[in-house]
Scaffold this motif. Structure first.
Motif, PDB file in Angstrom:
ATOM      1  N   VAL A   1      16.227 -10.084  -8.079  1.00 15.06           N
ATOM      2  CA  VAL A   1      15.731  -9.228  -6.994  1.00 15.06           C
ATOM      3  C   VAL A   1      15.333  -7.908  -7.631  1.00 15.06           C
ATOM      4  CG1 VAL A   1      16.258  -8.084  -4.811  1.00 15.06           C
ATOM      5  CG2 VAL A   1      17.292 -10.300  -5.325  1.00 15.06           C
ATOM      6  N   THR A   2      14.065  -7.558  -7.548  1.00 12.82           N
ATOM      7  CA  THR A   2      13.590  -6.337  -8.202  1.00 12.82           C
ATOM      8  C   THR A   2      12.706  -5.519  -7.270  1.00 12.82           C
ATOM      9  OG1 THR A   2      11.724  -7.588  -9.139  1.00 12.82           O
ATOM     10  CG2 THR A   2      13.663  -7.296 -10.532  1.00 12.82           C
ATOM     11  N   ARG A   3      12.732  -4.220  -7.479  1.00 14.73           N
ATOM     12  CA  ARG A   3      11.842  -3.323  -6.746  1.00 14.73           C
ATOM     13  C   ARG A   3      10.402  -3.630  -7.132  1.00 14.73           C
ATOM     14  NH1 ARG A   3      12.236  -0.042  -2.270  1.00 14.73           N
ATOM     15  NH2 ARG A   3      14.256   0.991  -2.182  1.00 14.73           N
ATOM     16  N   TYR A   4       9.500  -3.502  -6.161  1.00 16.99           N
ATOM     17  CA  TYR A   4       8.103  -3.834  -6.421  1.00 16.99           C
ATOM     18  C   TYR A   4       7.209  -2.878  -5.644  1.00 16.99           C
ATOM     19  CZ  TYR A   4       4.218  -6.929  -7.659  1.00 16.99           C
ATOM     20  OH  TYR A   4       3.066  -7.450  -8.199  1.00 16.99           O
ATOM     21  N   ASP A   5       6.303  -2.207  -6.346  1.00 10.97           N
ATOM     22  CA  ASP A   5       5.441  -1.244  -5.651  1.00 10.97           C
ATOM     23  C   ASP A   5       3.958  -1.431  -5.961  1.00 10.97           C
ATOM     24  OD1 ASP A   5       5.402  -0.431  -8.254  1.00 10.97           O
ATOM     25  OD2 ASP A   5       6.365   1.518  -7.903  1.00 10.97           O
ATOM     26  N   GLU A   6       3.605  -2.596  -6.547  1.00 11.50           N
ATOM     27  CA  GLU A   6       2.201  -2.867  -6.826  1.00 11.50           C
ATOM     28  C   GLU A   6       1.531  -3.500  -5.609  1.00 11.50           C
ATOM     29  OE1 GLU A   6       1.670  -5.086 -10.409  1.00 11.50           O
ATOM     30  OE2 GLU A   6       3.309  -4.051 -11.441  1.00 11.50           O
ATOM     31  N   VAL A   7       0.216  -3.387  -5.552  1.00 11.81           N
ATOM     32  CA  VAL A   7      -0.553  -3.962  -4.444  1.00 11.81           C
ATOM     33  C   VAL A   7      -0.891  -5.414  -4.768  1.00 11.81           C
ATOM     34  CG1 VAL A   7      -2.684  -3.840  -3.105  1.00 11.81           C
ATOM     35  CG2 VAL A   7      -1.523  -1.728  -3.826  1.00 11.81           C
ATOM     36  N   ILE A   8      -0.631  -6.301  -3.824  1.00 10.07           N
ATOM     37  CA  ILE A   8      -0.955  -7.719  -3.974  1.00 10.07           C
ATOM     38  C   ILE A   8      -2.101  -8.040  -3.029  1.00 10.07           C
ATOM     39  CG2 ILE A   8      -0.069 -10.070  -3.847  1.00 10.07           C
ATOM     40  CD1 ILE A   8       2.726  -8.949  -4.202  1.00 10.07           C
ATOM     41  N   ASP A   9      -3.169  -8.597  -3.576  1.00  9.51           N
ATOM     42  CA  ASP A   9      -4.375  -8.851  -2.771  1.00  9.51           C
ATOM     43  C   ASP A   9      -4.072  -9.687  -1.530  1.00  9.51           C
ATOM     44  OD1 ASP A   9      -5.870  -7.402  -4.553  1.00  9.51           O
ATOM     45  OD2 ASP A   9      -6.540  -9.153  -5.704  1.00  9.51           O
ATOM     46  N   ASP A  10      -3.227 -10.719  -1.706  1.00 10.61           N
ATOM     47  CA  ASP A  10      -2.927 -11.604  -0.575  1.00 10.61           C
ATOM     48  C   ASP A  10      -2.187 -10.878   0.542  1.00 10.61           C
ATOM     49  OD1 ASP A  10      -4.119 -13.578  -1.990  1.00 10.61           O
ATOM     50  OD2 ASP A  10      -2.270 -14.594  -2.586  1.00 10.61           O
ATOM     51  N   PHE A  11      -1.498  -9.787   0.197  1.00 10.99           N
ATOM     52  CA  PHE A  11      -0.677  -9.070   1.184  1.00 10.99           C
ATOM     53  C   PHE A  11      -1.083  -7.600   1.266  1.00 10.99           C
ATOM     54  CE2 PHE A  11       2.438 -12.041  -1.044  1.00 10.99           C
ATOM     55  CZ  PHE A  11       2.124 -13.118  -0.230  1.00 10.99           C
ATOM     56  N   SER A  12      -2.365  -7.322   1.158  1.00 14.97           N
ATOM     57  CA  SER A  12      -2.823  -5.929   1.127  1.00 14.97           C
ATOM     58  C   SER A  12      -2.495  -5.184   2.416  1.00 14.97           C
ATOM     59  CB  SER A  12      -4.331  -5.874   0.855  1.00 14.97           C
ATOM     60  OG  SER A  12      -5.030  -6.612   1.861  1.00 14.97           O
ATOM     61  N   ASP A  13      -2.338  -5.923   3.510  1.00 12.37           N
ATOM     62  CA  ASP A  13      -2.017  -5.285   4.791  1.00 12.37           C
ATOM     63  C   ASP A  13      -0.513  -5.263   5.075  1.00 12.37           C
ATOM     64  OD1 ASP A  13      -1.913  -8.049   4.979  1.00 12.37           O
ATOM     65  OD2 ASP A  13      -2.365  -8.038   7.129  1.00 12.37           O
ATOM     66  N   LYS A  14       0.290  -5.689   4.085  1.00 15.24           N
ATOM     67  CA  LYS A  14       1.737  -5.738   4.270  1.00 15.24           C
ATOM     68  C   LYS A  14       2.415  -4.667   3.415  1.00 15.24           C
ATOM     69  CE  LYS A  14       1.308  -9.734   6.516  1.00 15.24           C
ATOM     70  NZ  LYS A  14       1.546  -9.884   7.971  1.00 15.24           N
ATOM     71  N   LYS A  15       3.600  -4.270   3.846  1.00 15.07           N
ATOM     72  CA  LYS A  15       4.413  -3.338   3.077  1.00 15.07           C
ATOM     73  C   LYS A  15       5.345  -4.138   2.180  1.00 15.07           C
ATOM     74  CE  LYS A  15       6.379   0.535   1.825  1.00 15.07           C
ATOM     75  NZ  LYS A  15       5.692   1.432   0.881  1.00 15.07           N
ATOM     76  N   VAL A  16       5.109  -4.058   0.865  1.00 18.61           N
ATOM     77  CA  VAL A  16       5.917  -4.810  -0.098  1.00 18.61           C
ATOM     78  C   VAL A  16       6.800  -3.850  -0.873  1.00 18.61           C
ATOM     79  CG1 VAL A  16       5.897  -6.307  -2.120  1.00 18.61           C
ATOM     80  CG2 VAL A  16       4.194  -6.633  -0.308  1.00 18.61           C
ATOM     81  N   ASN A  17       8.108  -4.054  -0.781  1.00 14.65           N
ATOM     82  CA  ASN A  17       9.069  -3.241  -1.533  1.00 14.65           C
ATOM     83  C   ASN A  17       9.882  -4.051  -2.541  1.00 14.65           C
ATOM     84  OD1 ASN A  17       8.466  -0.813  -0.155  1.00 14.65           O
ATOM     85  ND2 ASN A  17       9.807  -1.416   1.539  1.00 14.65           N
ATOM     86  N   TRP A  18       9.953  -5.386  -2.320  1.00 16.70           N
ATOM     87  CA  TRP A  18      10.848  -6.198  -3.126  1.00 16.70           C
ATOM     88  C   TRP A  18      10.180  -7.495  -3.582  1.00 16.70           C
ATOM     89  CZ3 TRP A  18      15.348  -4.001  -4.470  1.00 16.70           C
ATOM     90  CH2 TRP A  18      15.823  -2.958  -3.667  1.00 16.70           C
ATOM     91  N   LYS A  19      10.573  -7.935  -4.759  1.00 19.23           N
ATOM     92  CA  LYS A  19      10.167  -9.234  -5.292  1.00 19.23           C
ATOM     93  C   LYS A  19      11.434 -10.050  -5.520  1.00 19.23           C
ATOM     94  CE  LYS A  19       7.939 -11.379  -9.327  1.00 19.23           C
ATOM     95  NZ  LYS A  19       7.274 -11.120 -10.642  1.00 19.23           N
ATOM     96  N   ILE A  20      11.476 -11.243  -4.936  1.00 21.82           N
ATOM     97  CA  ILE A  20      12.666 -12.093  -5.008  1.00 21.82           C
ATOM     98  C   ILE A  20      12.269 -13.429  -5.626  1.00 21.82           C
ATOM     99  CG2 ILE A  20      14.513 -13.194  -3.699  1.00 21.82           C
ATOM    100  CD1 ILE A  20      12.501 -10.524  -1.987  1.00 21.82           C
ATOM    101  N   GLU A  21      12.871 -13.763  -6.746  1.00 14.15           N
ATOM    102  CA  GLU A  21      12.584 -15.028  -7.424  1.00 14.15           C
ATOM    103  C   GLU A  21      13.698 -16.025  -7.133  1.00 14.15           C
ATOM    104  OE1 GLU A  21      10.014 -14.086 -11.290  1.00 14.15           O
ATOM    105  OE2 GLU A  21      12.019 -13.179 -11.381  1.00 14.15           O
ATOM    106  N   VAL A  22      13.286 -17.250  -6.823  1.00 12.62           N
ATOM    107  CA  VAL A  22      14.226 -18.289  -6.386  1.00 12.62           C
ATOM    108  C   VAL A  22      13.943 -19.576  -7.158  1.00 12.62           C
ATOM    109  CG1 VAL A  22      15.169 -19.486  -4.382  1.00 12.62           C
ATOM    110  CG2 VAL A  22      14.094 -17.253  -4.087  1.00 12.62           C
TER     111      VAL A  22
END
Length: 363
Positions: free
Chosen positions: A196-217
Motif C-alpha cells: 500500500v503506497t501513497r500515489y499522486d500521479e495522474v492516471i489517464d484512465d482515472f483523470s476525473d478521479k481523486k487518486v491518493n493510494w495504490k494497492i497491489e494484491v
C-alpha cells in the motif's frame, strides 16, 4: 461462492479499498453499500446520553452528527470512543444485564464504490479460530448491522437459546451468511495485499478521479492486481500477531503461541508430559483448561501475584475463567496437576543435547 479476485490487465479504481474482511470490514461495507445509521428516538438507560441523542436532528444520519459530543463520558469495551457509542446504541444497557432493542435504524442512502479484500472467507480471523471453543462475548455482541444474531439462528434452522456464549464455528458461519443476506458479495474479493503506497500521479484512465493510494494484491494463483483509490481503510485486526517474549529458545519446535497449535500438540502427547503455560490473561487460561482436560500437569508462570478478571466477565457466564483465577490465587495443592509460579518471568528455553532431548526452561 468463493469470490476470488476479478482479474484484469489494467488498474481498477475504487473510491474506498478496505483491507480486511473481518467484522469491522464487513460492517463498513454494509454502510458504504447504502445503509446509514439514524437515531430512532427511543430513550437510553443512561439519561445523559438520552439528552444528547434527543438534541439531534432526526433527519440527519449519525454519520453526519458530532460523534465526539455524543460519546462523551461513555465507557466501553474498547479504546475507541465512537465504537463505544455505537455499542451503547446497538446494545443499550447490555453490560447491566438489560436486553433492550437497538436505538439505531438503518435507512437507504447513496452507495459508495468500494472493495473489501480478505485473505480468506468473510469473517476474517473468525474463520481460522478453533471452531470448538466458546466465544468470550455473548452472541448479541457478535452481531453486524441489519441482522440480529438470534433472528439469523432461527432462519438457519439452528437452535436459538437467547443471548449467550456460542461456538466459534457458529459465529464464523454467521459472518459468511451475512455477506449473502445483506447482498455484499459483489464487494468481496479474496487475495493478499502485498503493498500500500501513497500515489499522486495522474492516471489517464482515472483523470476525473481523486487518486491518493495504490494497492497491489496477489491471489492464490499468483496473479497480481492493482487498485487505485481515494481512501484506504485498514481493518486487519491483530489476531495474526501473537505476543512474543523475545527470549532465547522461543522458536523451538515445542514452543507454541497459538491455542490451536497447542491443542494439536496435546493430541499427540500420548505420555501426558507436563506443559508450561506463560501469562495471566484469558488466552493463558484457555491453555490451562485445555491441558488439564487432557490430563497433563500444568506449570503456570505469571508476573503478577494479584491477578484479577475483567469486571465484565461475571462468574455465572464465565465460570471456567473464575476457576482458573481461583487456582492462580490459592495454594496449588488444592488443585491436582496444577502448580502456579506467581511473580515469576520466563528467562530462556533450551533443549538437552542427549538421547532424552529433555526440554529445559529458566524462570
Amino acid at each position: 461462492k468463493d469470490h476470488t479476485l476479478s482479474w484484469k490487465a489494467g488498474p481498477i479504481y475504487k473510491e474506498i479499498v478496505i483491507i480486511g474482511n473481518g467484522p469491522s470490514g464487513l460492517a463498513l461495507s454494509y454502510i458504504l453499500s447504502g445503509r446509514w445509521p439514524y437515531y430512532n428516538g427511543q430513550p437510553h438507560p443512561d439519561p445523559m446520553l438520552t439528552l444528547r441523542l434527543q438534541s439531534l436532528s432526526r433527519s440527519h444520519s449519525l454519520l453526519e452528527q458530532d460523534l465526539g459530543f455524543l460519546s462523551q463520558g461513555i465507557e466501553g469495551r474498547g479504546s475507541s470512543a465512537v465504537g463505544s457509542l455505537l455499542d451503547a446504541m446497538l446494545h443499550p444497557g447490555a453490560d447491566q444485564g438489560l436486553d433492550l432493542d437497538p436505538l439505531i435504524e438503518w435507512r437507504c442512502h447513496k452507495r459508495i464504490d468500494h472493495v473489501v479484500i480478505g485473505k480468506g472467507p468473510p469473517g476474517g480471523a473468525w474463520q481460522a479460530m478453533d471452531s470448538n471453543i466458546l466465544t468470550l462475548s455473548l452472541s448479541s455482541w457478535m452481531e453486524l448491522p441489519g441482522l440480529r444474531f438470534e433472528e439469523w439462528e432461527k432462519e438457519d434452522c439452528s437452535s436459538s437459546k437467547g443471548n449467550r456464549r456460542v461456538m466459534v464455528s457458529k459465529v464464523a458461519k454467521y459472518y459468511q451468511d451475512y455477506v449473502h443476506k445483506q447482498r455484499l458479495a459483489r464487494y468481496q474479493r479474496r487475495g493478499l495485499v502485498t503493498s500500500v503506497t501513497r500515489y499522486d500521479e495522474v492516471i489517464d484512465d482515472f483523470s476525473d478521479k481523486k487518486v491518493n493510494w495504490k494497492i497491489e494484491v496477489e491471489d492464490s494463483s499468483g496473479r497480481k492486481l492493482c487498485y487505485y483509490s481515494r481512501y484506504v481503510v485498514l481493518a486487519t485486526g491483530t489476531n495474526d500477531c501473537p505476543n512474543r517474549l523475545g527470549i532465547s529458545g522461543e522458536n523451538l519446535s515445542w514452543v507454541h503461541h497459538d491455542l490451536k497449535e497447542l491443542e494439536k500438540e496435546l493430541v499427540d502427547n500420548k505420555k501426558k508430559e507436563p506443559v508450561l503455560v506463560v501469562g495471566a490473561g484469558l488466552s493463558a487460561s484457555d491453555a490451562v483448561l485445555a491441558c488439564r482436560s487432557r490430563g497433563c500437569h500444568v506449570y503456570h508462570v505469571f508476573r503478577r501475584a494479584n491477578v484479577t478478571i475483567d469486571k465484565m466477565l461475571p462468574p455465572s457466564i464465565y465460570p471456567e475463567y473464575h476457576k482458573v483465577q481461583e487456582m492462580m490465587l490459592n495454594n496449588h495443592e488444592l488443585f491436582p496437576d496444577y502448580t502456579a509460579f506467581p511473580s515469576y518471568t520466563l528467562q530462556e528455553m533450551s533443549e538437552e543435547y542427549s538421547p532424552e532431548r529433555r526440554k529445559l526452561v529458566k524462570i
